[in-house]
Write an enzyme that holds these catalytic residues in place. Sequence first.
Site, PDB file in Angstrom:
ATOM      1  CB  CYS A  92      -0.928   0.026   1.202  1.00 35.58           C
ATOM      2  SG  CYS A  92      -1.981  -1.412   1.309  1.00 35.58           S
TER       3      CYS A  92
ATOM      4  CG  HIS B 279      -3.037   3.421   3.076  1.00 37.70           C
ATOM      5  ND1 HIS B 279      -3.636   3.251   1.850  1.00 37.70           N
ATOM      6  CD2 HIS B 279      -3.035   2.189   3.673  1.00 37.70           C
ATOM      7  CE1 HIS B 279      -3.955   1.973   1.701  1.00 37.70           C
ATOM      8  NE2 HIS B 279      -3.617   1.312   2.791  1.00 37.70           N
TER       9      HIS B 279
ATOM     10  CG  ASN C 117      -6.668  -0.648   1.827  1.00 38.39           C
ATOM     11  OD1 ASN C 117      -6.015  -0.146   0.909  1.00 38.39           O
ATOM     12  ND2 ASN C 117      -6.103  -1.243   2.853  1.00 38.39           N
TER      13      ASN C 117
HETATM   14  O1  UT7 Z   1      -3.607  -1.275   3.728  1.00 37.66           O
HETATM   15  C1  UT7 Z   1      -3.050  -1.706   4.935  1.00 37.66           C
HETATM   16  C2  UT7 Z   1      -3.589  -2.986   5.320  1.00 37.66           C
HETATM   17  N1  UT7 Z   1      -4.729  -3.096   6.120  1.00 37.66           N
HETATM   18  C3  UT7 Z   1      -5.081  -2.395   7.217  1.00 37.66           C
HETATM   19  O2  UT7 Z   1      -4.592  -1.350   7.519  1.00 37.66           O
HETATM   20  C4  UT7 Z   1      -6.128  -3.019   8.106  1.00 37.66           C
HETATM   21  C5  UT7 Z   1      -5.926  -2.655   9.549  1.00 37.66           C
HETATM   22  N2  UT7 Z   1      -6.896  -3.329  10.409  1.00 37.66           N
HETATM   23  C6  UT7 Z   1      -8.199  -3.038  10.426  1.00 37.66           C
HETATM   24  O3  UT7 Z   1      -8.658  -2.173   9.701  1.00 37.66           O
HETATM   25  C7  UT7 Z   1      -9.083  -3.767  11.423  1.00 37.66           C
HETATM   26  O4  UT7 Z   1      -8.294  -4.549  12.292  1.00 37.66           O
HETATM   27  C8  UT7 Z   1     -10.158  -4.669  10.740  1.00 37.66           C
HETATM   28  C9  UT7 Z   1     -11.193  -3.802  10.059  1.00 37.66           C
HETATM   29  C10 UT7 Z   1      -9.487  -5.591   9.744  1.00 37.66           C
HETATM   30  C11 UT7 Z   1     -10.880  -5.509  11.810  1.00 37.66           C
HETATM   31  O5  UT7 Z   1     -11.448  -4.680  12.796  1.00 37.66           O
HETATM   32  P1  UT7 Z   1     -11.239  -5.004  14.337  1.00 37.66           P
HETATM   33  O6  UT7 Z   1     -11.992  -3.990  15.095  1.00 37.66           O
HETATM   34  O7  UT7 Z   1      -9.757  -5.124  14.582  1.00 37.66           O
HETATM   35  O8  UT7 Z   1     -11.998  -6.378  14.461  1.00 37.66           O
HETATM   36  P2  UT7 Z   1     -11.416  -7.787  14.963  1.00 37.66           P
HETATM   37  O9  UT7 Z   1     -10.489  -8.366  13.965  1.00 37.66           O
HETATM   38  O10 UT7 Z   1     -10.948  -7.627  16.381  1.00 37.66           O
HETATM   39  O11 UT7 Z   1     -12.730  -8.651  14.998  1.00 37.66           O
HETATM   40  C12 UT7 Z   1     -13.791  -8.362  15.920  1.00 37.66           C
HETATM   41  C13 UT7 Z   1     -14.914  -9.339  15.641  1.00 37.66           C
HETATM   42  C14 UT7 Z   1     -14.445 -10.794  15.530  1.00 37.66           C
HETATM   43  O12 UT7 Z   1     -15.455 -11.616  16.090  1.00 37.66           O
HETATM   44  P3  UT7 Z   1     -15.301 -12.198  17.582  1.00 37.66           P
HETATM   45  O13 UT7 Z   1     -14.067 -13.039  17.543  1.00 37.66           O
HETATM   46  O14 UT7 Z   1     -15.189 -11.009  18.467  1.00 37.66           O
HETATM   47  O15 UT7 Z   1     -16.569 -12.981  17.748  1.00 37.66           O
HETATM   48  C15 UT7 Z   1     -14.410 -11.035  14.043  1.00 37.66           C
HETATM   49  O16 UT7 Z   1     -14.614 -12.384  13.706  1.00 37.66           O
HETATM   50  O17 UT7 Z   1     -15.526  -9.024  14.386  1.00 37.66           O
HETATM   51  C16 UT7 Z   1     -15.574 -10.199  13.581  1.00 37.66           C
HETATM   52  N3  UT7 Z   1     -15.481  -9.796  12.186  1.00 37.66           N
HETATM   53  C17 UT7 Z   1     -16.537  -9.442  11.470  1.00 37.66           C
HETATM   54  N4  UT7 Z   1     -17.856  -9.383  11.754  1.00 37.66           N
HETATM   55  C18 UT7 Z   1     -18.684  -8.967  10.791  1.00 37.66           C
HETATM   56  C19 UT7 Z   1     -14.355  -9.668  11.427  1.00 37.66           C
HETATM   57  N5  UT7 Z   1     -14.687  -9.233  10.201  1.00 37.66           N
HETATM   58  C20 UT7 Z   1     -16.031  -9.082  10.205  1.00 37.66           C
HETATM   59  C21 UT7 Z   1     -16.965  -8.662   9.232  1.00 37.66           C
HETATM   60  N6  UT7 Z   1     -18.274  -8.617   9.561  1.00 37.66           N
HETATM   61  N7  UT7 Z   1     -16.590  -8.296   7.998  1.00 37.66           N
END
Ligand code: UT7
Length: 330
Positions: A115, A255, A285
């Site tokens: 990215c 970004h 993104n």
């Molecule tokens: O370009 C550079 C690369 N990428 C980034 O910069 C991404 C950086 N990271 C992020 O943007 C965030 O970490 C995410 C958007 C990817 C995830 O958000 P988060 O607040 O860190 O969520 P999490 O991974 O802690 O997941 C929380 C919950 C989980 O469920 P449990 O284990 O709490 O039951 C996930 O399974 O949300 C669940 N989950 C979803 N639920 C509904 C993960 N993805 C989804 C989804 N829809 N799409």
Amino acid sequence: MTLPRATILGLGAYAPPQVLTNEDLARMVDTSDEWITKRTGIKRRHIAGPDQTTSDLALIAAQQALEAARVRAQDLDLVVVGTATPDMFFPATACLIQDRLGASRAGAFDLLAACSSFVYALICTSQLIAAGAIRTALVVGAETLSRLIDWDDRRTCVLIGDGAGAAVLGPSTGAFGMYGGLVGADGSAGDVLKVPAGGSRMPITVDAIERKLHRAYMDGQAVFKLAVRTIPGLIHKTVAQAGWTMDQVNLIVPHQANLRIIEALASQLDVPLERFVVNIQEYGNTSAASIPLALYEAVQSGRVHEGDRIVLAAFGGGFTYAACAWVWGS
Ligand code: UT7
């Protein structure tokens, strides 16, 4: 001999017409508009059509940038494409668009810093101009991440979109242009965002495909933390390198990975969110395309004025990061 300062002479951007909304995604995987909006700020993303490749998106953005800059393709000395999703391993996507543009005098290569690729390419190319090695160059950030993503993986597929942005660079006639540029990397964090199969380490096999190792893997929380830990300091250093203070910066183009990351940057830098360009709601993104797309839209909407001090700040797989500081104008 006084060496020139490189400046942006013209910008272009392109996002494919096909739009995928959060509601569309909720019909494909176990997710909801509410979760995606709250956790990422994304509402829609644009997805390349089945016949559209990265070079197709790049070409449209590049043509627009050349037109805006009033530069002829034949006058380019260099074409650089920042991408993690090239049309092919080789020839480089930059060579494909060099041919289609008719930039017959230009050298051409791709640059891969995930990215961060566009900002890396912008800094390297500007320094070639400032060193007098070249005069006029085209820098593109273009991606079709939709081809790399696992559309059954709700943790990644809701985040990404396709697009391209381009800048034509040349020597500045005044005090405009790039005043600071820093690139960095932490290769020890390479595993948090990767495509395991398809390279020399793990060529694509039926087994790799069945295990979806040719798709992008991301530890979202780890990337989130790395970004919030690294980028505020990087922006401070870049602003200091330019000889400015933070309150002199008119606009920051970060970004577009997650609205919560941008909000965290604003809070850590103590800069109001209104001074950040945010268009993640429309595109998701788009990796290397995100910053040129956001900068293009900011300029088009009249948010950028001649003489404004602008900072671009990127991060991504590698882990890579890069930032540069510009006085807007040519
Ligand atoms: O370009 C550079 C690369 N990428 C980034 O910069 C991404 C950086 N990271 C992020 O943007 C965030 O970490 C995410 C958007 C990817 C995830 O958000 P988060 O607040 O860190 O969520 P999490 O991974 O802690 O997941 C929380 C919950 C989980 O469920 P449990 O284990 O709490 O039951 C996930 O399974 O949300 C669940 N989950 C979803 N639920 C509904 C993960 N993805 C989804 C989804 N829809 N799409």
